[in-house]
Design a protein around this motif. Structure first.
Motif, mmCIF file in Angstrom:
data_model
loop_
_atom_site.group_PDB
_atom_site.id
_atom_site.type_symbol
_atom_site.label_atom_id
_atom_site.label_comp_id
_atom_site.label_asym_id
_atom_site.label_seq_id
_atom_site.Cartn_x
_atom_site.Cartn_y
_atom_site.Cartn_z
ATOM 1 N N ASP A 55 -3.650 1.733 11.611
ATOM 2 C CA ASP A 55 -3.705 1.315 13.016
ATOM 3 C C ASP A 55 -4.956 1.849 13.704
ATOM 4 N N GLU A 56 -5.274 3.107 13.432
ATOM 5 C CA GLU A 56 -6.437 3.742 14.069
ATOM 6 C C GLU A 56 -7.744 3.088 13.616
ATOM 7 N N GLY A 75 1.836 9.420 7.578
ATOM 8 C CA GLY A 75 0.782 9.038 8.522
ATOM 9 C C GLY A 75 -0.087 7.888 8.075
ATOM 10 N N PHE A 76 0.263 7.241 6.952
ATOM 11 C CA PHE A 76 -0.607 6.194 6.414
ATOM 12 C C PHE A 76 -0.745 5.002 7.362
ATOM 13 N N CYS A 134 0.834 -1.212 0.000
ATOM 14 C CA CYS A 134 0.000 0.000 0.000
ATOM 15 C C CYS A 134 0.866 1.258 0.000
ATOM 16 N N SER A 135 1.971 1.187 0.733
ATOM 17 C CA SER A 135 2.842 2.355 0.892
ATOM 18 C C SER A 135 3.552 2.748 -0.402
ATOM 19 N N MET A 136 3.519 1.883 -1.394
ATOM 20 C CA MET A 136 4.105 2.234 -2.676
ATOM 21 C C MET A 136 3.360 3.398 -3.314
ATOM 22 N N CYS A 137 2.071 3.510 -3.013
ATOM 23 C CA CYS A 137 1.270 4.644 -3.496
ATOM 24 C C CYS A 137 1.018 5.654 -2.372
ATOM 25 N N HIS A 138 0.690 5.113 -1.190
ATOM 26 C CA HIS A 138 0.410 5.989 -0.038
ATOM 27 C C HIS A 138 1.731 6.315 0.659
ATOM 28 N N LYS A 139 2.397 7.310 0.146
ATOM 29 C CA LYS A 139 3.734 7.620 0.642
ATOM 30 C C LYS A 139 3.733 8.575 1.838
#
Length: 211
Positions: free
Chosen positions: A124-125, A118-119, A110-115
């Motif tokens: 977690d929240e 705070g992602f 996911c982090s490849m797009c959501h850089k």
């Protein structure tokens, strides 16, 4: 017989007969040395076969997850689709599913797009909120069930379907193993509906019946 009767295995319908026809022996999945019949094959071990050289669409085996993403996991409670459901296919986020499907693997994809920094905190929240909501709903259901037992039989018959509906919503939330992340808004809607119907049931009908 047992071979033709589908069972739920790791929250997926498991057909014994298909696996037996493939030559899978009972001892491959079940122990006969410690506790007889105990399942010894982990979900990760299953995925090593089921998620390699796949010729099926994900939703053929994971129809429920697809319905949840689209806000349609319960016919009587419809919500909006998760925006990403229309843009990203399952295998984009679950790219390493055949390697064990660790949470960090999904997040790294996911982090490849959501850089944004705070992602992961946002994930977690969402999951903590869903976990807490499920615990609260379990407690509420247990409390309402105790109230019902103390009511006259007529009132019990009126309220039991409402209790059953609350239980059905709870099980729907648990069945979505993303802990709310597949569709956070729909998860919140299910929790709200469950709490609303349970609260109204015992205050409007139950308490009157007890008086």
């Amino acid at each position: 017989d047992f071979a033709s009767k589908p069972i739920t295995f790791y929250q997926v319908e498991f057909p014994h007969d298909k696996h037996l026809k493939q030559g899978l022996a009972c001892k491959e999945c079940h122990s006969n040395t410690t506790t007889h019949g105990q399942i010894i094959k982990s979900r990760e071990m299953c995925m090593q076969c089921h998620h390699k050289n796949i010729k099926k669409e994900c939703i053929e085996c994971h129809a429920f997850e697809n319905q949840f993403r689209n806000g349609l996991a319960m016919e009587e409670i419809k919500g909006e689709p998760e925006p990403m459901a229309e843009i990203v296919s399952c295998d984009v986020c679950h790219a390493k599913i055949s390697e064990g499907h660790a949470r960090n693997d999904v997040l790294s994809t996911c982090s490849m797009c959501h850089k944004d920094a705070g992602f992961e905190k946002k994930v977690d929240e969402i999951q903590k909120k869903t976990d807490d909501s499920i615990k609260d709903l379990e407690k509420l259901l247990e409390a309402k069930k105790k109230v019902v037992y103390d009511l006259p039989e007529v009132s019990q018959k009126e309220i039991q379907p409402v209790i059953d509906q609350g239980e059905k919503i709870l099980q729907t939330l648990k069945k979505d193993r993303s802990r709310g992340f597949h569709n956070a808004v729909y998860s919140a809607l299910l929790v709200k509906d469950a709490k609303d119907i349970l609260e109204k049931a015992t205050t409007s009908k139950g308490e009157k019946g007890k008086q």
